[in-house]
Structures are given as structure tokens and as C-alpha cells.
Scaffold this active site. Structure first.
Site, mmCIF file in Angstrom:
data_model
loop_
_atom_site.group_PDB
_atom_site.id
_atom_site.type_symbol
_atom_site.label_atom_id
_atom_site.label_comp_id
_atom_site.label_asym_id
_atom_site.label_seq_id
_atom_site.Cartn_x
_atom_site.Cartn_y
_atom_site.Cartn_z
ATOM 1 N N VAL A 1 20.829 72.515 49.762
ATOM 2 C CA VAL A 1 20.860 71.809 51.053
ATOM 3 C C VAL A 1 19.457 71.731 51.668
ATOM 4 O O VAL A 1 19.029 70.669 52.137
ATOM 5 C CB VAL A 1 21.862 72.490 52.021
ATOM 6 C CG1 VAL A 1 21.873 71.767 53.372
ATOM 7 C CG2 VAL A 1 23.264 72.508 51.422
ATOM 8 N N ILE B 1 30.830 64.887 56.573
ATOM 9 C CA ILE B 1 31.808 64.265 57.488
ATOM 10 C C ILE B 1 31.460 64.636 58.933
ATOM 11 O O ILE B 1 31.342 65.817 59.241
ATOM 12 C CB ILE B 1 33.245 64.776 57.215
ATOM 13 C CG1 ILE B 1 33.625 64.617 55.754
ATOM 14 C CG2 ILE B 1 34.249 64.084 58.122
ATOM 15 C CD1 ILE B 1 34.961 65.269 55.399
ATOM 16 N N LYS C 1 28.324 78.443 57.103
ATOM 17 C CA LYS C 1 29.686 78.696 57.616
ATOM 18 C C LYS C 1 29.927 80.154 57.899
ATOM 19 O O LYS C 1 30.581 80.507 58.871
ATOM 20 C CB LYS C 1 30.740 78.277 56.573
ATOM 21 C CG LYS C 1 30.753 76.880 56.204
ATOM 22 C CD LYS C 1 29.993 76.413 54.992
ATOM 23 C CE LYS C 1 29.736 77.254 53.808
ATOM 24 N NZ LYS C 1 29.656 76.542 52.553
ATOM 25 N N GLY D 1 26.199 71.373 42.405
ATOM 26 C CA GLY D 1 25.715 71.956 43.659
ATOM 27 C C GLY D 1 26.788 72.034 44.738
ATOM 28 O O GLY D 1 26.474 72.123 45.917
ATOM 29 N N GLU E 1 26.933 71.249 62.702
ATOM 30 C CA GLU E 1 27.820 70.184 62.194
ATOM 31 C C GLU E 1 28.044 70.306 60.680
ATOM 32 O O GLU E 1 29.149 70.077 60.180
ATOM 33 C CB GLU E 1 27.191 68.818 62.522
ATOM 34 C CG GLU E 1 27.978 67.614 62.050
ATOM 35 C CD GLU E 1 29.334 67.483 62.716
ATOM 36 O OE1 GLU E 1 29.389 67.331 63.937
ATOM 37 O OE2 GLU E 1 30.357 67.527 61.994
ATOM 38 N N LYS F 1 35.820 77.816 57.578
ATOM 39 C CA LYS F 1 35.772 76.475 58.176
ATOM 40 C C LYS F 1 36.924 76.263 59.158
ATOM 41 O O LYS F 1 36.727 75.666 60.214
ATOM 42 C CB LYS F 1 35.773 75.425 57.063
ATOM 43 C CG LYS F 1 34.448 75.405 56.303
ATOM 44 C CD LYS F 1 34.546 74.619 55.014
ATOM 45 C CE LYS F 1 33.199 74.516 54.313
ATOM 46 N NZ LYS F 1 33.325 74.031 52.934
HETATM 47 N N1 HSE Z 1 31.170 75.480 48.546
HETATM 48 C C1 HSE Z 1 31.457 74.585 49.625
HETATM 49 C C2 HSE Z 1 32.515 73.592 49.165
HETATM 50 C C3 HSE Z 1 30.194 73.882 50.043
HETATM 51 O O1 HSE Z 1 32.746 73.507 47.952
HETATM 52 O O2 HSE Z 1 33.121 72.918 49.979
HETATM 53 C C4 HSE Z 1 30.323 73.075 51.292
HETATM 54 O O3 HSE Z 1 30.636 73.853 52.408
#
Ligand code: HSE
Length: 397
Positions: free
Chosen positions: A12, A131, A100, A182, A124, A200
Site C-alpha cells: 500500500v 470502496i 485496520k 498483494g 477510509e 472491519k
Molecule cells: N487482507 C485484506 C483483505 C487486505 O484481503 O481484504 C485489505 O484490507
């Protein structure tokens, strides 16, 4: 000029640097002329990188530089990322993150710390990758009482399901592909055990309900026990298996928040969400269902959300950020065991009263599958007392 320091040059972080500087073949437009990259912090050696002049190894260089306005934290993990976030905020710098884990466990405290230090803390990118979800939930749906949030929140597990079903890959091979792309966490247990989805749904629920929902309050079951046989039974009753995070507002102002694999009807739009895509349905009392859909993981979608937060701060669009969260409520989250659902149950022998028998297209020998009437998990377990259970999966009705 607004000066930015990026902590962590991984998947990222490197995407953020490309967007901020307007480099990389597909991303040749600089995100915003107001913003300039000043530092990249990473302990690894990047002396051959085109960004070599930006690299520093010591966080205090960034902390003590009064010209740094915004710190982007894309290190991941908990300990160092949290320490640097606190130090940056105390040094009067706004912080933007995709982390997160840090937000789900420390969001309330960090939002308070940012308010005390008159800076902004935005995240975000921590939910749903590219999204836009937190800002719409916080702002555009602000007039609503949020009745339920239900989402496919992990790209890796959704990618694994899709590749296993559509390309017949083994679980291990599909996970390896997700890692190569990734999508997966550094330790993919966080994806497949459901912890990432848990973090999340905690962030979404905290934004929706205005108090910090902690990961330890949310019961979490991942996908490691879901088999291709389960998938075959799901298909036989026109459903797909999806790992969902849910937060349901209850009349008594508690919420029922949990993470589990579910059978989702093919008519539900969530069933059509494949590959690395995420989707989140938010039910507001005024709006009804609103759905958010897009790439939930990956370098550039996630970097896009990070850089949008940087731009929001640079343009002074977001002075007060999210509404303040109240502290965690010890009795605020009730167990998923209180929630009545239908269940797909596979048994080695015996049968279940008042349940529909399910027959996969290719009969699986030595077992029977059933779709039960609605009941809670403890009621189901009581009904199955003495029977040899192969699996039981909740149905999303
Ligand atoms: N490992 C997380 C996923 C990355 O696969 O959604 C994004 O938060």
C-alpha cells in the site's frame, strides 16, 4: 505546500508514493498539486529505488520536522504502527492510515488524542480497500438510524472461495495467488480466521453507532473449516457461501455483531460479489438498503483511499473528521447466539425433524444434508444432541 511522510514502503505504501508523486506508468497524474512527498520511512534498503532520496530509517526525523503536516501510516501490524501514530499526533501532525488493526483496537483513544492535539485522524482505507464507505456512512447517511450493516469485508477469503469454486484450485493454491496479488495480510491467518473481517465490522459499527466496538466483543469464525462439500450443498439450495461481518441494531440499543461464513441466496446481490471484490449493505431507517461495492484489497485501490484522505486534510475539507466515538460499552454487544437463523447442517447419520433434505447434484456418500427451520445456535446444538455433525453453516435470510 502540504508535506507528507509515508511510513512503510510495502504494497500500500508504495502505491501511495506513486499516487502522491505521479509516477508509475498507469498513474502518471500527480494526485494533488498542493501536496508533496517529503519522507518515506522503511528499515529496508531502497538505495536503488527512484525514490531513494526520500528514504529515512529513523522516525524521529519525521516527528521532529515541523514541515511535515501529514503522516501516512501503512506499516501494518499493531505495536510500531501504534507508537508512531501516537507520536505523530502528539507532534501536531495529522495521520492517515489503512491499518485496520490499530483503528479497531485503538480508534476511540486515537480520535480523542487527535482532537486534543487539534489534528485529524482518518482511516477510509481501513475498510473496503478502494470502496468509499466510511465517509458516506459517517456523512451521507448521518440522518439515519443504522439498522444493520452486513458485508463481504475481506478480499482474500472471497478470492479464495471464487478460485476454489470457479477454477477448482485447492485452498492452499488459491491463498498463494491472493498473497502474490498483494491481497493477503502478512500473516494470512488474519484473513482466513476472520480477524480482518472482525476488525472491519468493528470500525463500521463504531462509526455507525458512535461508540467503540472492540474486536474481543465480536465472535468470529473464519473459513478454514469450509469445504468443497459445503459449497456443493449450498449450490443445491441455490445459495453461495460467503464470509460475512454483520452488525445488527437491536431494540434495546445493544448491537449483535459477529463474523461467520453464511449461505447467501443467489438472488441476494452479495452472492454475486466474487474475486477480490467487497460489498457492504447498510440499512438506514430512512434510506433502506444502500450498497457499496468495489475492490476490497490490493495496492492501488487501497492507496486511492489513503490518498483521498490526505487530499481531504490538505484541502481542509475534514477538520473534525469522524464524529467522536464514545468509549467501548462492556454490555453493548450481544452474542450471535441470540440470533435466530436457518442452518445448513451435514450429518454422518440420523436426521433432523422439520428440516428440508438437501441433495447435491453429485450425491456425497455417507452423509445427509439439511436446511433447518429458524433457530439460534444453542437451540440447534440441543436439537443435534447425540448426532455426528460434519458441519453447520448459518443461512442469511
Ligand atoms: N487482507 C485484506 C483483505 C487486505 O484481503 O481484504 C485489505 O484490507
Amino acid at each position: 505546500m502540504i508535506n507528507v511522510a509515508v511510513l512503510g514502503f510495502g504494497v500500500v505504501g508504495s502505491g501511495v508514493v506513486e499516487l502522491l508523486t505521479g509516477t508509475g506508468s498507469e498513474y502518471s497524474k500527480k494526485a494533488d498539486d498542493l501536496i508533496q512527498l517529503k519522507y518515506i520511512l522503511d528499515v529496508r534498503d531502497f538505495s536503488d529505488s527512484p525514490f531513494a532520496p526520500y528514504f529515512v530509517k529513523d522516525f524521529s526525523v519525521i516527528e521532529q520536522d515541523p514541515e511535515v503536516d501529514i503522516v501516512v501510516e501503512t506499516i501494518g501490524g499493531a505495536a510500531i504502527a501504534l507508537d508512531f501514530t501516537e507520536r505523530a499526533i502528539k507532534a501536531g501532525k495529522s495521520v492517515v492510515t489503512s491499518n485496520k488493526e490499530v483503528v479497531a483496537t485503538n480508534g476511540y483513544r486515537l480520535l480523542e488524542l487527535a482532537r486534543e492535539n487539534h489534528v485529524t485522524y482518518l482511516f477510509e482505507a481501513s475498510v473496503g480497500g478502494g470502496i468509499p464507505i466510511l465517509r458516506p456512512l459517517n456523512q451521507c447517511m448521518a440522518a439515519n438510524r443504522i439498522l444493520e450493516i452486513c458485508g463481504i469485508l475481506n478480499g482474500t477469503t472471497n478470492y479464495i472461495f471464487t478460485r476454489m469454486i470457479e477454477a477448482g484450485l485447492t485452498f492452499e493454491k488459491a491463498l498463494m495467488e491472493a498473497q502474490e496479488n498483494g491481497y493477503a495480510e502478512r500473516d494470512p491467518s488474519a484473513d482466513i480466521e476472520g480477524w480482518d473481517t472482525c476488525r472491519k465490522i468493528c470500525i463500521l459499527a463504531s462509526i455507525a453507532y458512535g461508540w467503540h466496538v472492540l474486536p474481543e466483543q465480536v465472535s468470529t469464525i473464519g473459513i478454514t473449516k469450509v469445504s468443497l462439500e459445503d459449497v456443493a450443498y449450498a449450490a443445491a439450495c441455490n445459495r453461495k457461501i460467503k464470509l460475512l461481518g454483520r452488525a445488527i441494531h437491536r431494540e434495546d440499543v445493544t448491537i449483535c455483531a459477529y463474523v461467520e461464513p453464511h449461505l447467501v441466496s443467489v438472488q441476494n446481490p452479495l452472492a454475486g460479489v466474487e474475486d477480490v471484490f467487497n460489498a457492504i449493505t447498510v440499512k438506514g431507517n430512512a434510506t433502506g438498503d444502500v450498497m457499496f461495492y468495489g475492490r476490497g484489497a490490493g495496492k492501488m485501490p487501497t492507496a486511492s483511499a489513503v490518498v483521498a484522505d490526505v487530499i481531504a486534510i490538505a484541502r481542509q475539507m475534514e477538520r473534525s473528521a469522524y464524529r467522536p466515538w464514545l468509549p467501548p460499552r462492556e454490555d453493548g454487544v450481544v452474542s450471535a447466539d441470540t440470533l435466530s437463523s436457518r442452518w445448513l447442517v451435514r450429518l454422518k447419520s440420523g436426521s433432523i425433524l422439520n428440516a428440508e433434505t438437501i441433495n447435491p447434484e453429485q450425491k456425497i456418500e455417507g452423509e445427509n444434508g439439511y436446511l433447518t427451520e429458524p433457530m439460534t445456535r444453542p437451540e440447534l446444538i440441543k436439537n443435534l444432541d447425540g448426532l455426528e455433525i460434519i458441519s453447520m453453516i448459518r443461512v442469511l435470510d
